[in-house]
Every structure is written in structure tokens, then in C-alpha cells.
Design a protein around this motif. Structure first.
Motif, mmCIF file in Angstrom:
data_model
loop_
_atom_site.group_PDB
_atom_site.id
_atom_site.type_symbol
_atom_site.label_atom_id
_atom_site.label_comp_id
_atom_site.label_asym_id
_atom_site.label_seq_id
_atom_site.Cartn_x
_atom_site.Cartn_y
_atom_site.Cartn_z
ATOM 1 N N GLN A 1 -59.180 62.670 -4.793
ATOM 2 C CA GLN A 1 -58.829 62.852 -6.395
ATOM 3 C C GLN A 1 -59.741 62.125 -7.361
ATOM 4 N N SER B 1 -60.194 67.993 -5.747
ATOM 5 C CA SER B 1 -59.579 66.988 -6.209
ATOM 6 C C SER B 1 -57.837 66.938 -5.933
ATOM 7 N N VAL B 2 -57.794 68.328 -6.387
ATOM 8 C CA VAL B 2 -56.122 68.549 -6.112
ATOM 9 C C VAL B 2 -56.250 70.069 -5.282
ATOM 10 N N SER C 1 -54.497 59.906 -1.208
ATOM 11 C CA SER C 1 -54.075 61.403 -1.336
ATOM 12 C C SER C 1 -52.790 61.616 -0.616
#
Lengths: 195, 434
Positions: free
Chosen positions: A10, A34-35, A57
């Protein structure tokens, strides 16, 4: 052949640092994010040998289910701790990193990559701590100045005397001087608010 | 049946070996007991300084508890069993002496799937059974596989969803695709259409309904009345090192559970839970299930759901060894466990009503004198040792007898059994004879 590594983190800054370190060590970074919107699909597409995941995460639970739905991904994935003997899970958890690998990968190859990841995660954490410390020192500085101003105005002290009072308060109560300054400001605010 | 409480009172004060502890929680309504113990001062009353750490995944909860980064945590009930038996990535003996609540999950589907099901059978929404049969009809007419999500391989959600599908003859591994998605991302995935339905705890069903994204079809209460959900888990090693701290935590949680269970405290509870440190969701959505209002959300004339979240009544906090045995039966059923183990012994190692009773005695709370009970035989509330117990029916009318777990496992028509049933029978007979 270079190991294909997928990074899920992230923190954009940290993922960039880790990517560079892995490239420098001769690994191939096939994806970083990151996502992850559709994680399973993405993994099927890029077919990584290793997935390195930020401990925080939420996607870890999805990764852990992959062993039981292996037809989505013909290469079953396991958490590194199962096969790793040299690097303890404790070290990895403390550094904030976890990893999932293709079943059957040799522990040696995995250990090498985990060492890089753990080192970079630690390094990043140290940098972040340093930054936070600097920030809080600056913040304390401002609080102390404000509290000194209050004491000087209310008690007619000199700047030096005001500082000594703050320092004594901090020592008596076993708190940081910034905290003592904050208390002085809160009390002053309360008094002003109450009058 | 084993007696777990000797009935002797204890005056010895609890001496926590350490008073500063960090406990893991997840952003779910059923972190309530831990949240209340902290916010209403029950931990402090026991001399504990507790920090609650909100975790991002169940994997993270397991790892951090395993290596001691967390002292203990809210866990899915099957998690300490899986960790102890070494199913999944880590083999670390864990125990639980406290159940954090009963019920609380539900199955929610997209509006479009709900429409198809109603077309297949106008009475589809009347009961869990008719809903599952309607779903089977819809599946038969579809080109693609429907995708259902749950939250973790070793979770009540996974087993509930599978149980419900399988009861209608839907093979959860063949006829649909099951995936794991973090609870907070469920609603979005349903909205995007990447999944057709899910089984999750609150507030993530209420959230989907209140924003018109999905329809809650069945609550876990309807699937199995008063089923166990989360537990408070620690490692065996941690308990051995800090038995006093563990006991102090248990006492605080008992008092918190009692507080949280009272309907007149539920609004305040919802206010606590909707905050950033906990569930971090709108008050209206968090309060719905706690106040028993999920019925309105289900849009089905049904009995009131005041028992949607049970934290204390019906001996809800008591860690029934028979519950552990039921979870183990599901691990076998779905092929997660392939090694034959002594089920009674495993349940006894992980579930610790003896520790619960010691804390209960201290807290002045009544404690059942048995550690196993049948499930599926009480269609109304009943009384055990002066404690009012809840009903415990399964929606398919089946009975779970904890003294005949292997027969129960043998009876599953839809299954993924990987264990040698002869081995399992032999090992469990030996244990019965002891």
C-alpha cells in the motif's frame, strides 16, 4: 532464469525502493501495485514465482485461499514460512513483510529474496521513524515556544525561567518537555474558556 | 460428560504477570466485547492497560499472535484449531477460553441474481431451503459459474456458505466458484459485479442493502440458530507464560459481554463501534443488526432478529468443545484436513472451558457444568444448570451429536473428503474407549 516477483504494497514509496533493490539483485519485477482490484485475475495474468506482500495488506487472506482454489492458478501458492528455515517468520512479521511463493521453490532462492525484502522494509521503517521523530521534534519546539509565552505573560517570568519551569514539570512527572508544554497550553485554554 | 467447574469459590486475587497488552481486532461488529472491555473500563478494572490494534487481515492476526507481536486477538472460531492442527501456513498450538459471540453473519446477493431466483421460484425468498433450491435452478440455466465470496478458508462464513449450498445439492467446489475477499471490500465487489454474492459479518450486509447494492437472503442465525462465530485466541505458549494476565482478560471480557448484550446498551455500543478505531462505518448501518433491525433489511416477513448478535445470554461466551468438534467436522468435509486426528482430544486441547469457568467464578457468572452439547435438538429456548440457553436448530433439520462426529462426517452427501474414514474411525474409537 530470473525469478518473477510481484509486489503488493500500500506504500508507494516503499514499493519503489524494493523494486529497485530487486532489479539491482537481478530479479524480474513483473507487477507492482498498491491497490489490487482483481487480485486473482492479475496473478493469473502475470504468473509470478514470488509475491511479496505488505503485512498490512488486506489482500493476504485472498492469497491464503489460493491453495484451495488452485484451478484459478495452476501453480499452487504457499506462504514462505512453510519452507523457509533460515529466515524466521518473526523477523519478517516484525519488518512488516510477508511472502507467498510457488510451491516447490527451493528455500535458498527464497531466502535470498526475503533477505532483500526484509532489509528494504526495515530501512524504510527506519527512515519513516526518523521522519516522524523530526516532525515531532519540530512540533515540540512550537509547543514549548507557545507555553513559554504563556508563562512569561501570566507569571511575568523571563524566557529562561519559563523554560526551567517547563523542564522541571517534565522531570517531576517523568514526561517529555513537549508534553509538559502541551499541558500548560491546555490549562491556559481551559482558564480562558472558563472566564 | 466432563465436569469442568468444581463449584468452589476462589478469593485469591488475579495477579497478571504483565499488565500492558496489545490485542488484535478486526473491523467487524463482533469485536464488540473487546471494544467494550476497553472503552467502558473493564480491562482497567482488572489492572490491565490494553491497546487494541486493528488488523487488516486474518492472516495478519494469526501471524502476529503466533510470533508474539500481539498478545491475543479476536479470531474466527476455526482459526486456533487450524493453527494447532497445522492446517494452513503455520503450525502453532493455540487455545481459546472465550467465545466472542453467537450468530452475526448473513448471505447477501446481487439484486439481479435475486430477481432470477424469484423468476425460478416465486417463493424463493421464503426460507433458506427454498432460496437454495431456487439458486440451484438458476445455476442450471446459466452459462457462466456464479462467484460467491467469503472471508477466509478457516471461517464460519466458508462453512456456512458451503453448508447452505450443499444442502440444495449445489457442489460449492464444482457448481460455483468460491473466492476470498476482505470484508470491507465485499460491497464494492458486489457493486462492480465481480461477485454474485457473499457471506460476511456485519455491517457489510447492512451496508449493501442500505445502499441498494444487494439483497440479504439468509442470516447465519437461520442456517444454524445460535452458531458460534468469533473467539478470543492466544497461543498455548503465551497462556503458559501469562496465565494471570489471561485470566484477567477473560474476567474483563465476561463483564464486557454482559454489558454489550443488554438491549438498552446497544445504541451506545453502536456509537462506540462505528468509530474510526473500530468498524468505521455509518452509525445507522452498524446499529441495525445490533438493535435487531436487520429483519427490515431482509425484506421478508420473518421472526424478529433480536438474536442476530448474541454476546452473553445463552452462555454465549462459553467455549463449547462440541463447537470445536463441529468445526473439525467441516474441515474434514471440505478436504482441508486430510490427516486422521483424535477429534475429542483436538477439541480438548484448543477449547478451554476450564479456564473460562475459573474466570466466570471470579466474575460471579454462572458456568455450565458440561463441555459438550448436541446441536440441532432444541427448537425453543431451554435451561441448563439454571442458565437460559438458546435454540440450536440447523435449517436442514440435521442433528450434530458430538459423541458421533465420525458418523456425522460420513453422512455428508456433498463433500470433498480426503481423509481415510477407516483411520478416522479407528483413531476416534480409541479415544472413546479411554
Amino acid at each position: 532464469m530470473a525469478l518473477r516477483v510481484m509486489l503488493i504494497d500500500q506504500n508507494r514509496g516503499r514499493v519503489a525502493i524494493l523494486e529497485q533493490a530487486l532489479l539491482d539483485n537481478g530479479y524480474e519485477v513483473v507487477a507492482r501495485s498498491s491497490v489490487e482490484e482483481d487480485l486473482l485475475q492479475r496473478i493469473a495474468q502475470v504468473a509470478p514465482d514470488v509475491i511479496i506482500v505488505d503485512m498490512e495488506s488486506p489482500d493476504r487472506d485472498t492469497l491464503e485461499s489460493m491453495r484451495s482454489i488452485s484451478r484459478d492458478q495452476p501453480r499452487p501458492i504457499v506462504m514462505f514460512a512453510e519452507k523457509s528455515d533460515r529466515i524466521s517468520i518473526g523477523e519478517a512479521v516484525k519488518a512488516g513483510v510477508s511472502a507467498y511463493v510457488v510451491d516447490g521453490m527451493s528455500p535458498g532462492r527464497l531466502n535470498a529474496i526475503m533477505e532483500v525484502a526484509i532489509a528494504r522494509f526495515r530501512e524504510f521503517q527506519a527512515l519513516r521513524n526518523e521522519l516522524e521523530e523530526t516532525k515531532s521534534r519540530l512540533e515540540d519546539r512550537k509547543l514549548i515556544d507557545k507555553a513559554k509565552g504563556i508563562l512569561m505573560k501570566q507569571k511575568g517570568m523571563s524566557e529562561d525561567e519559563a523554560y526551567k519551569v517547563l523542564r522541571k514539570m517534565a522531570m517531576d512527572r517523568n514526561i517529555k518537555i513537549g508534553e509538559a508544554a502541551r499541558n500548560v497550553i491546555i490549562v491556559a485554554d481551559l482558564l480562558v474558556g472558563g472566564s | 460428560m466432563e465436569r469442568v467447574s468444581n463449584g468452589r469459590g476462589t478469593d485469591a486475587p488475579i495477579k497478571p504477570e504483565k499488565t500492558e497488552v496489545t490485542l488484535g481486532i478486526m473491523a467487524l461488529t463482533d469485536c464488540a466485547v473487546l471494544a467494550v472491555a476497553k472503552e467502558k473500563g473493564f480491562f482497567a478494572q482488572q489492572g490491565l492497560d490494553v491497546r487494541l490494534s486493528k488488523e487488516a487481515s486474518w492472516a495478519s492476526v494469526r501471524d502476529k499472535v503466533a510470533v508474539g507481536e500481539l498478545d491475543g486477538a479476536q479470531m474466527l472460531a476455526p482459526m486456533p484449531i487450524a493453527a494447532t492442527l497445522g492446517i494452513g501456513p503455520l503450525k502453532v498450538p493455540m487455545i481459546t477460553a472465550f467465545s466472542l459471540g453467537l450468530n452475526g453473519n448473513a448471505i447477501t446477493i446481487t439484486e439481479s441474481l435475486a430477481r432470477r431466483m424469484s423468476e425460478a421460484d416465486p417463493n424463493a425468498m421464503d426460507s433458506p431451503i427454498s432460496a437454495a433450491s431456487a439458486l440451484k435452478q438458476v445455476i442450471a440455466g446459466l452459462e457462466r459459474k456464479l462467484v460467491f465470496a467469503h472471508v477466509y478458508p478457516y471461517s464460519g462464513h466458508n462453512y456456512e456458505l458451503r453448508y447452505w449450498l450443499a444442502a440444495a445439492g449445489i457442489d460449492p467446489d464444482e457448481d460455483v466458484r468460491l473466492v476470498v475477499i476482505p470484508p470491507a471490500q465485499m460491497v464494492n465487489h458486489l457493486k462492480e459485479g465481480t461477485i454474485d454474492g457473499y457471506c460476511v459479518g456485519e455491517p457489510w450486509n447492512g451496508q449493501a442493502i442500505s445502499s441498494d447494492i444487494g439483497r440479504t437472503l439468509v442470516t447465519s442465525y437461520e442456517l444454524w440458530n445460535n452458531k458460534p462465530e468469533k473467539v478470543f485466541g492466544v497461543t498455548q505458549a503465551w497462556h503458559d507464560k501469562y496465565p494471570g494476565t489471561h485470566q484477567a482478560i477473560l474476567v474483563a471480557m465476561l463483564k464486557a459481554a454482559e454489558w454489550a448484550d443488554r438491549m438498552d446498551n446497544r445504541w451506545e455500543l453502536a456509537e462506540i463501534l462505528c468509530g474510526k478505531d473500530y468498524v468505521d462505518a455509518p452509525l445507522g448501518v452498524v446499529s441495525a443488526s445490533l438493535l435487531g433491525n436487520l429483519r427490515a433489511l431482509c425484506r421478508r416477513p420473518a421472526e424478529p432478529l433480536f438474536d442476530f448478535n448474541v454476546f452473553f445470554r445463552y452462555a454465549a461466551s462459553y467455549p463449547w468443545r462440541s463447537h470445536a468438534a463441529w468445526f473439525i467436522s467441516q474441515m474434514y468435509r471440505w478436504g482441508q484436513l486430510d490427516e486422521a486426528v483424535d477429534i475429542v482430544r483436538a477439541a480438548r486441547d484448543v477449547y478451554r472451558p476450564d479456564l473460562y469457568c475459573r474466570a466466570a467464578e471470579f466474575a460471579g457468572v454462572h458456568c455450565p457444568h458440561i463441555d459438550t452439547k448436541t446441536e440441532g435438538s432444541h427448537e425453543t429456548n431451554w435451561v441448563l444448570d439454571g442458565i437460559e440457553m438458546g435454540r440450536d436448530l440447523f435449517f436442514d433439520g440435521s442433528l450434530f451429536d458430538p459423541t458421533k462426529v465420525v458418523d456425522y462426517i460420513r453422512g455428508f452427501e456433498v463433500n470433498r473428503l480426503c481423509v481415510d474414514l477407516n483411520d478416522l474411525t479407528r483413531i476416534n474409537k480409541a479415544s472413546d474407549a479411554q
